[in-house]
Design an enzyme around this catalytic site. Structure first.
Site, short mmCIF file in Angstrom:
data_model
loop_
_atom_site.label_atom_id
_atom_site.label_comp_id
_atom_site.label_asym_id
_atom_site.label_seq_id
_atom_site.Cartn_x
_atom_site.Cartn_y
_atom_site.Cartn_z
N GLY A 1 -1.49 -10.30 1.52
CA GLY A 1 -2.23 -9.29 2.29
C GLY A 1 -1.48 -8.84 3.53
N LEU B 1 -0.80 -5.72 4.22
CA LEU B 1 0.22 -4.96 3.49
C LEU B 1 1.00 -4.01 4.41
CD1 LEU B 1 -1.87 -4.09 0.30
CD2 LEU B 1 -0.44 -6.10 0.74
N GLY C 1 6.96 -2.72 2.91
CA GLY C 1 7.65 -3.58 1.94
C GLY C 1 6.78 -3.78 0.71
N HIS C 2 5.49 -4.10 0.95
CA HIS C 2 4.57 -4.26 -0.18
C HIS C 2 4.42 -2.94 -0.94
CE1 HIS C 2 2.95 -7.50 2.60
NE2 HIS C 2 3.22 -8.18 1.50
N GLY D 1 9.64 -9.20 -3.35
CA GLY D 1 10.65 -8.64 -2.45
C GLY D 1 11.84 -9.59 -2.30
N GLN E 1 12.61 -17.51 -2.67
CA GLN E 1 11.35 -17.50 -3.42
C GLN E 1 11.54 -16.78 -4.77
OE1 GLN E 1 7.27 -16.70 -1.79
NE2 GLN E 1 7.66 -14.64 -2.49
#
Ligand code: PAF
Length: 279
Positions: A31, A33, A36-37, A147, A153
């Site tokens: 969340g 946002l 990038g999101h 991303g 990750q």
């Protein structure tokens, strides 16, 4: 746009869509946002029939002294953005939906998740892989978008999907930056105006590294040292790590070549920021 918070309802809906031959893309988020999101949402939008954005601040990926309680949240704003971007379903489970009482199963990648953020945030990637695997089972996507700011990750999730034969395409998307070069992050919101200026040292250090590499420097120690010097000039900056690793295996390297990852994590005041470049 549908907003679903029940895991069962989400999974039933996803399974029904799949039965009808529809493809699903998923953008997992915590969340708050930002652009990038949005870049992930826009990439995911065109790749499947149905786009699901998940919003869940995952307690399992925060250490006991980390910023779970101060992690920025604004569901109303997030839902408005999703609506505007043509998202089909927003999945917003509560903590008890994802980790009901008695929850005791975790997924752990044990190689790529050891260094970098894994070294200074023990248990972090175990929390990430666990929740992402759960979200995949609930949302049943064909593809999922992450991303590259969270480079490690992305590597860990790709490895989990490969190792566990999960039939989902994992797509990494470029880092999105503010006009002045700061990598977009929900945590930027927690910087005060002075810290916001100091935070640019991450980008400056990476640009300096790139410049040195461009000028023919290959010695990782020399490049790292030049980055340390830039970061240490800022009064509120404290280096968590600056590391130069192979972009695929994430092993430490002495020489910088094509495919080398230069990654850093720096506390600016209380806010921990990360950034990276791939040579
Ligand atoms: O990158 C994030 O926002 C989170 O780590 C993720 C992938 C949504 C898992 O909680």
């Amino acid at each position: 746009m549908e907003v679903i918070s029940s895991t069962q309802e989400m999974q039933q809906k996803a399974l029904a869509l799949k039965r009808h031959g529809r493809t699903i893309s998923c953008v997992p988020t915590m969340g708050f946002l930002h652009e990038g999101h949005l870049s992930l949402i826009r990439a995911a939008r065109t790749s499947a029939d149905i786009l699901v954005v998940t919003i869940f601040v995952n307690p399992a990926q925060f250490g006991p002294t980390e910023d779970l309680s101060s992690y920025p949240r604004d569901l109303k704003h997030d839902l408005a953005i999703c609506e505007k971007e043509g998202v089909d379903v927003v999945f917003t489970p509560g903590t008890a939906d994802i980790y009901p009482e008695g929850y005791s199963t975790y997924i752990e990648e044990t190689d790529l998740s050891k260094g970098l953020c894994g070294a200074t945030r023990p248990g972090h990637f175990r929390g990430v892989t666990t929740v992402v695997a759960k979200l995949f089972n609930i949302v049943q996507p064909d593809s999922a978008f992450f991303g590259r700011k969270d480079y490690q990750q992305l590597c860990v999730i790709k490895k989990m999907v490969k190792d566990l034969n999960i039939p989902i395409r994992i797509i990494g998307c470029p880092i999105v930056r503010e006009d002045d070069g700061l990598a977009m992050s929900s945590r930027n919101k927690n910087l005060n105006p002075d810290e916001r200026k100091e935070a640019l040292c991450l980008r400056r250090a990476l640009l300096r590294a790139e410049e040195l590499v461009g000028a023919g420097e290959k010695d990782a120690a020399v490049i790292r040292e030049s980055m340390v010097n830039i970061i240490e000039k800022e009064p509120s900056a404290r280096i968590d790590y600056i590391e130069i690793r192979d972009g695929e295996t994430l092993e430490l390297v002495d020489r910088v070549e094509e495919g080398t990852l230069i990654a850093l994590a720096v506390f600016i005041g209380k806010t921990r920021l990360i950034d990276n470049i791939l040579i």
